[in-house]
Motif scaffolding. Structure first.
Motif, PDB file in Angstrom:
ATOM      1  N   TYR A 216       0.803  -1.235   0.000  1.00  0.00           N
ATOM      2  CA  TYR A 216       0.000   0.000   0.000  1.00  0.00           C
ATOM      3  C   TYR A 216       0.832   1.278   0.000  1.00  0.00           C
ATOM      4  O   TYR A 216       0.291   2.362   0.114  1.00  0.00           O
ATOM      5  N   ARG A 217       2.157   1.169  -0.106  1.00  0.00           N
ATOM      6  CA  ARG A 217       2.970   2.381   0.047  1.00  0.00           C
ATOM      7  C   ARG A 217       3.714   2.752  -1.232  1.00  0.00           C
ATOM      8  O   ARG A 217       3.889   1.926  -2.115  1.00  0.00           O
ATOM      9  N   ALA A 218       4.160   4.008  -1.255  1.00  0.00           N
ATOM     10  CA  ALA A 218       5.006   4.491  -2.347  1.00  0.00           C
ATOM     11  C   ALA A 218       6.463   4.316  -1.934  1.00  0.00           C
ATOM     12  O   ALA A 218       6.809   4.524  -0.777  1.00  0.00           O
ATOM     13  N   MET A 219       7.327   3.926  -2.876  1.00  0.00           N
ATOM     14  CA  MET A 219       8.761   3.819  -2.613  1.00  0.00           C
ATOM     15  C   MET A 219       9.450   4.970  -3.347  1.00  0.00           C
ATOM     16  O   MET A 219       9.508   4.982  -4.575  1.00  0.00           O
ATOM     17  N   ARG A 234      17.269   3.029 -13.323  1.00  0.00           N
ATOM     18  CA  ARG A 234      16.122   3.495 -12.538  1.00  0.00           C
ATOM     19  C   ARG A 234      14.875   2.680 -12.891  1.00  0.00           C
ATOM     20  O   ARG A 234      14.036   2.396 -12.031  1.00  0.00           O
ATOM     21  N   MET A 235      14.754   2.327 -14.174  1.00  0.00           N
ATOM     22  CA  MET A 235      13.598   1.514 -14.575  1.00  0.00           C
ATOM     23  C   MET A 235      13.636   0.139 -13.906  1.00  0.00           C
ATOM     24  O   MET A 235      12.619  -0.363 -13.434  1.00  0.00           O
ATOM     25  N   THR A 236      14.823  -0.466 -13.879  1.00  0.00           N
ATOM     26  CA  THR A 236      14.967  -1.783 -13.241  1.00  0.00           C
ATOM     27  C   THR A 236      14.500  -1.724 -11.789  1.00  0.00           C
ATOM     28  O   THR A 236      13.810  -2.618 -11.302  1.00  0.00           O
ATOM     29  N   ILE A 237      14.867  -0.639 -11.112  1.00  0.00           N
ATOM     30  CA  ILE A 237      14.532  -0.499  -9.691  1.00  0.00           C
ATOM     31  C   ILE A 237      13.044  -0.207  -9.501  1.00  0.00           C
ATOM     32  O   ILE A 237      12.362  -0.863  -8.712  1.00  0.00           O
ATOM     33  N   ALA A 238      12.523   0.767 -10.267  1.00  0.00           N
ATOM     34  CA  ALA A 238      11.113   1.135 -10.111  1.00  0.00           C
ATOM     35  C   ALA A 238      10.210  -0.048 -10.463  1.00  0.00           C
ATOM     36  O   ALA A 238       9.172  -0.278  -9.840  1.00  0.00           O
ATOM     37  N   ASN A 239      10.621  -0.828 -11.443  1.00  0.00           N
ATOM     38  CA  ASN A 239       9.849  -1.989 -11.905  1.00  0.00           C
ATOM     39  C   ASN A 239       9.478  -2.926 -10.771  1.00  0.00           C
ATOM     40  O   ASN A 239       8.386  -3.502 -10.751  1.00  0.00           O
ATOM     41  N   MET A 240      10.399  -3.077  -9.803  1.00  0.00           N
ATOM     42  CA  MET A 240      10.195  -4.113  -8.789  1.00  0.00           C
ATOM     43  C   MET A 240       9.590  -3.586  -7.491  1.00  0.00           C
ATOM     44  O   MET A 240       9.506  -4.324  -6.509  1.00  0.00           O
ATOM     45  N   ALA A 241       9.086  -2.356  -7.495  1.00  0.00           N
ATOM     46  CA  ALA A 241       8.370  -1.857  -6.301  1.00  0.00           C
ATOM     47  C   ALA A 241       7.257  -2.839  -5.930  1.00  0.00           C
ATOM     48  O   ALA A 241       7.043  -3.142  -4.756  1.00  0.00           O
ATOM     49  N   ILE A 242       6.586  -3.352  -6.933  1.00  0.00           N
ATOM     50  CA  ILE A 242       5.464  -4.268  -6.694  1.00  0.00           C
ATOM     51  C   ILE A 242       5.932  -5.572  -6.030  1.00  0.00           C
ATOM     52  O   ILE A 242       5.157  -6.223  -5.327  1.00  0.00           O
ATOM     53  N   GLY A 245       5.369  -5.333  -2.700  1.00  0.00           N
ATOM     54  CA  GLY A 245       3.973  -4.983  -2.438  1.00  0.00           C
ATOM     55  C   GLY A 245       3.648  -3.516  -2.670  1.00  0.00           C
ATOM     56  O   GLY A 245       2.529  -3.078  -2.416  1.00  0.00           O
ATOM     57  N   GLY A 246       4.631  -2.724  -3.131  1.00  0.00           N
ATOM     58  CA  GLY A 246       4.449  -1.282  -3.262  1.00  0.00           C
ATOM     59  C   GLY A 246       3.369  -0.891  -4.262  1.00  0.00           C
ATOM     60  O   GLY A 246       3.102  -1.608  -5.220  1.00  0.00           O
ATOM     61  N   LYS A 247       2.779   0.279  -3.999  1.00  0.00           N
ATOM     62  CA  LYS A 247       1.784   0.805  -4.930  1.00  0.00           C
ATOM     63  C   LYS A 247       2.505   1.440  -6.111  1.00  0.00           C
ATOM     64  O   LYS A 247       2.093   1.289  -7.252  1.00  0.00           O
ATOM     65  N   ASN A 248       3.594   2.126  -5.839  1.00  0.00           N
ATOM     66  CA  ASN A 248       4.393   2.721  -6.908  1.00  0.00           C
ATOM     67  C   ASN A 248       5.806   2.953  -6.405  1.00  0.00           C
ATOM     68  O   ASN A 248       6.077   2.903  -5.207  1.00  0.00           O
ATOM     69  N   GLY A 249       6.707   3.197  -7.366  1.00  0.00           N
ATOM     70  CA  GLY A 249       8.068   3.620  -7.029  1.00  0.00           C
ATOM     71  C   GLY A 249       8.238   4.943  -7.750  1.00  0.00           C
ATOM     72  O   GLY A 249       7.652   5.128  -8.811  1.00  0.00           O
ATOM     73  N   ILE A 250       8.993   5.864  -7.186  1.00  0.00           N
ATOM     74  CA  ILE A 250       9.115   7.149  -7.888  1.00  0.00           C
ATOM     75  C   ILE A 250      10.497   7.764  -7.680  1.00  0.00           C
ATOM     76  O   ILE A 250      11.066   7.672  -6.591  1.00  0.00           O
TER      77      ILE A 250
END
Ligand code: SF4
Lengths: 456, 185
Positions: A216-219, A234-242, A245-250
């Motif tokens: 439920y959180r943003a990273m 950055r894409m590799t990292i943001a991709n795996m927020a889920i 369990g993350g809602k998004n990575g930014i």
């Protein structure tokens, strides 16, 4: 406010939002693909009527990418459902497998899996296509019917995955009610040492907070270490927020972001105005931790979940049956170049499969020359089975004839992003997630191997 | 009218991801096509490893499950955004999943589709209950009763009326957010 809060406040026309608020946001881009598109279209038509029109044609992007190169007739049919919807709604952004707008897609199994079977508009994996084709912009809101939609957070936008019903609702209204998440901050310092990649950063962090540590959180990624990372990293990292369990990575927006986005929107003639969100002096985080990149080592997420973290050097006793490089997170050109650096001039010891994320990656690997040889040839000479048919392929198993699918219990090391039981096919198989360097080194030895063994 | 369901429960552990709920090979089925909706249901939880779950959720040859309540550990429904996951459970006959916690997109998809009620339990029920135990879930007072023991569940709060209505579209119509008659499903 945090970056996520600022994007959501702007999109909902409010001066201020805080975690827990439920807000209606205006959507900038909705993406769907062949797996969830037909269901989304079904929901849209059922609820808004057979003759309903989408809220804004220029904001819908449709990318067939999941089950494309398979003789499964239902899969082929699903691509046709997308095509006829695009035709009916006159949607400008559709990256079809075939060139004929009224044709039918049929995979020709007799040609095998390796040789190109697509027309001139096809692109490949959705999340890698979106930035390439100029659909990711700082400060915007992107929803997609796919959990790794969070990858576009690399571009300073709010991007997250949704289901068919929510997507059908957006198709009709252009809006969605969402809850503002709490933000966790990951503050990066230092630079990546030899043999360590962006993939190791995210595997390390997920291991730290756990597979549901960001639910439920943003990273939010910040700190000097962030600016040293390329957009691909950055894409590799943001991709795996889920995967936590993350809602998004930014990520924050810097000159690298602007250069990348400006070039892509100009090249593709997509919308060119956007307004990034900047980091505020006052931000409230539910978690805040500093990570020193220079201390990281090659990292592996062991079967059966992405939070099951070990160091590559601790796993050298694990014998493997297959190595796999591909997917949105691990099948970019930079991933294949890293892989090729390690295997160049050597021969892989186990079955090794490579699936470029997009058709652009295929082209670049054939064009980039190292010592007179293309990277594509270098990989082939090392024994890697490469396909020109860019797609999700075995990253999510798929129909049984999918290239690279684990069709029996096997141990596989993979540059992909998810390793729950059965993810790549057979449900008794075991998948180990790692960086392209580590996958390459392991392909050479047939055991999980720290890539620094092959580097100096 | 009291709103309860009494059924044997099916117990799973932590981290049951969407590939275990409905494996990727069945995603070619389109949930809005009636026959394919039923088929999706027949494959619910087929991705659970046999060694860990010897008792099948849906018996060979059946299209629905005798277990209307699923009990789970942490992070139920993690992984992909596929709405096929709550739909497969709902189509198989599941009314509620009671877990230590849910992955966000799965929870949201339960609400959006109105297919199943995702209840959080303060007590880790997957350590206490066994597959086949008969439980009564009372939706009016948010309790699960098993063999005389009453477990309080976390009330669903603001999402409850959305699921009651049968998903976000019906809810949005009932509350005047979008216009028009509900289509016949
Ligand atoms: S490559 Fe894998 S993770 Fe990425 S969109 Fe395709 S199936 Fe999902």
């Amino acid at each position: 406010m945090t970056l996520t809060e600022k994007v959501l406040a702007r999109a909902s026309g409010k001066a201020h939002v805080q975690p827990g608020d439920n807000v209606w946001v205006n959507v900038d881009v909705l993406m769907t693909h062949d797996v969830c598109g037909p269901g989304t279209i079904g929901v849209f038509k059922r609820e808004f009527g057979q003759h309903a029109k989408v809220w804004d044609q220029s904001k819908v992007v449709i990318i067939p990418d999941h089950y494309i190169f398979t003789a499964d007739s239902m899969s082929n049919r699903n691509v046709d459902i997308l095509r006829s919807f695009v035709h009916e709604q006159k949607l400008p952004y559709f990256y079809d497998v075939i060139d004929d707008p009224t044709g039918e897609w049929k995979f020709d199994a007799s040609k095998g899996q390796l040789e190109r079977q697509y027309g001139s508009n096809y692109t490949g994996v959705c999340h890698t296509t979106l930035p390439w084709k100029g659909h990711t912009r700082p400060g915007e809101i992107l929803f997609g019917t796919d959990s790794h939609t969070c990858m576009a957070g690399a571009f300073n936008q709010f991007a997250t995955g949704i289901g068919n019903t929510d997507a059908g609702f957006i198709l009709g209204t252009g809006k969605l009610l969402i809850k503002v998440p709490e933000t966790m901050r990951f503050f990066l310092e230092g630079a990546l040492p030899l043999g360590v990649m962006a993939k190791d950063v995210i595997l390390h962090v997920i291991g730290e907070i756990g597979f549901d540590g960001a639910t439920y959180r943003a990273m939010q990624w910040e700190g000097p270490g962030v600016y040293s990372l390329s957009m691909d990293d950055r894409m590799t990292i943001a991709n795996m927020a889920i995967e936590a369990g993350g809602k998004n990575g930014i990520f924050p927006c810097d000159q690298k972001t602007l250069d990348y986005v400006n070039e892509r929107v100009a090249e593709n003639g997509t919308k060119s105005e956007f307004e990034p969100v900047e980091i505020d002096a006052a931000q409230v985080f539910s978690y805040d931790k500093v990570f020193d990149l220079s201390k990281l080592e090659p990292t592996v997420a062991c079967h059966p979940d992405p939070g099951n973290r070990k160091l590559a050097k601790e796993l050298e006793h694990i014998h493997l049956d297959r190595a796999y490089i591909g997917s949105c997170t691990g099948g970019k050109t930079s991933d294949f170049l890293a892989f090729a650096e390690v295997v160049r001039g050597k021969t892989v010891k186990i079955d090794t499969v490579g699936v470029p994320a997009t058709t652009k990656v295929v082209r670049e690997l054939k064009e980039i020359l190292w010592g007179g040889q293309s990277v594509w040839q270098i990989l082939q000479s090392a024994g890697v089975q490469l396909t020109e048919n860019a797609s999700c392929a075995a990253c999510l198993g798929g129909p049984v004839d999918t290239f690279g699918r684990l069709n029996k219990p096997m141990k596989c090391i993979s540059a992909t992003n998810r390793n729950f039981p059965g993810r790549m096919g057979n449900k008794e198989s075991e998948v180990f997630l790692a960086s392209p360097y580590t996958v390459a080194a392991s392909a050479l030895t047939g055991r999980i191997t720290d890539p620094r063994t092959f580097m100096s | 009218m009291a709103h309860t369901v009494t059924s044997p429960v099916y117990v799973v552990r932590d981290n049951i991801d969407t590939d275990q709920i409905i494996p990727a090979q069945y995603l070619t089925l389109v949930p809005t096509i009636a026959e394919e909706y039923v088929k999706l249901g027949s494959y619910a939880l087929i991705g659970l490893p046999d060694a860990l779950y010897p008792k099948r959720f849906i018996s060979e040859g059946d299209i629905s499950t005798p277990y209307k309540i699923v009990i789970a550990g942490r992070n139920f429904g993690c992984g992909s955004s596929r709405e096929h996951a709550p739909i497969a459970l709902g189509a198989a006959g599941v009314e509620a999943v009671v877990a230590d916690g849910f992955a966000r997109i799965f929870f949201r998809n339960c609400v959006a589709t109105g297919e199943v009620y995702p209840y959080d339990s303060p007590v880790r029920l997957c350590d206490v209950l066994h597959t086949g135990d008969v439980a009564t879930l009372d939706f009016d007072v948010d309790t699960l009763t098993v063999g005389g023991t009453v477990y309080s569940l976390k009330p669903l709060g603001e999402v409850r009326p959305v699921i009651d209505a049968g998903g976000i579209f019906n809810f949005a119509r009932q509350s005047g957010m979008i216009a028009g008659e509900a289509p016949s499903h």
